[in-house]
Design a protein around this motif. Sequence first.
Motif, PDB file in Angstrom:
ATOM      1  N   UNK A 103       0.854  -1.181   0.000  1.00 37.88           N
ATOM      2  CA  UNK A 103       0.000   0.000   0.000  1.00 37.88           C
ATOM      3  C   UNK A 103       0.886   1.226   0.000  1.00 37.88           C
ATOM      4  N   UNK A 156       1.270   5.611  -0.417  1.00 37.79           N
ATOM      5  CA  UNK A 156       0.567   6.858  -0.145  1.00 37.79           C
ATOM      6  C   UNK A 156       1.441   8.054  -0.509  1.00 37.79           C
ATOM      7  N   UNK A 211       3.279   1.297   3.186  1.00 39.91           N
ATOM      8  CA  UNK A 211       2.857   0.464   4.318  1.00 39.91           C
ATOM      9  C   UNK A 211       2.980  -0.976   3.864  1.00 39.91           C
ATOM     10  N   UNK A 257       1.560  -1.282  11.372  1.00 43.55           N
ATOM     11  CA  UNK A 257       0.764  -0.133  10.972  1.00 43.55           C
ATOM     12  C   UNK A 257       1.604   1.110  10.726  1.00 43.55           C
ATOM     13  N   UNK A 258       2.912   0.952  10.749  1.00 46.03           N
ATOM     14  CA  UNK A 258       3.750   2.129  10.575  1.00 46.03           C
ATOM     15  C   UNK A 258       3.869   2.481   9.097  1.00 46.03           C
ATOM     16  N   UNK A 259       4.143   3.741   8.858  1.00 43.92           N
ATOM     17  CA  UNK A 259       4.434   4.221   7.520  1.00 43.92           C
ATOM     18  C   UNK A 259       5.931   4.428   7.392  1.00 43.92           C
ATOM     19  N   UNK A 293       8.504   6.538   5.171  1.00 40.87           N
ATOM     20  CA  UNK A 293       8.482   7.706   4.305  1.00 40.87           C
ATOM     21  C   UNK A 293       9.766   7.835   3.499  1.00 40.87           C
TER      22      UNK A 293
END
Lengths: 112, 115
Positions: A32, A34, A93, A98-100, A102
């Motif tokens: 996933x 973002x 992800x 549940x961490x992103x 970056x």
Amino acid sequence: DQQVKQNSPSLSVQEGRISILNCDYTNSMFDYFLWYKKYPAEGPTFLISISSIKDKNEDGRFTVFLNKSAKHLSLHIVPSQPGDSAVYFCAVHGGATNKLIFGTGTLLAVQP
Amino acid sequence: GAGVSQTPSNKVTEKGKYVELRCDPISGHTALYWYRQSLGQGPEFLIYFQGTGAADDSGLPNDRFFAVRPEGSVSTLKIQRTERGDSAVYLCASSLLAGDLNTQYFGPGTRLTVL
């Protein structure tokens, strides 16, 4: 070792033209993806996302493309507006957490 | 307030001191995250709370860092014996449900400077 890379620290575009921001990742298990936008002295704001089962997601002027074989995603903004000037972060992800994770960000400047 | 708030907005401290950074998530959000953003970098995950418990603290850099969320709402990030390398913007985010990544709302951050 950086798992998410944004190789262009900055980008300058004329108002009305297309902005293309790029992001590469290393782990094919990521599922996933973002994009976040950040203005100075503010926290990042969610912009758009895409699941690994798709290769394109569009929301108004913003489109995200995912190329899984190349482990590459891009954000297209068209037409670009001066208010789009900000730092754009790509994030991923993956797996059970549940961490992103970056990227380092790209500073977009849209010139009027 | 409608958004995530963080206090203080700026904190200057001396090397070796203890600091506490506070995060007030959006009311009703069960998941809370702390990230740290150093100059020229993207936010880096520190710790994630689901309710009162730390579900993932794998991002805490060492045992000088600790975070609590005793009542499942406000969270405090605590740093002992601060070092100059701890200087960064500390970001807090919350989301309504665990794993609800689309709506991970960030606060404005606390800028920590260790002299």
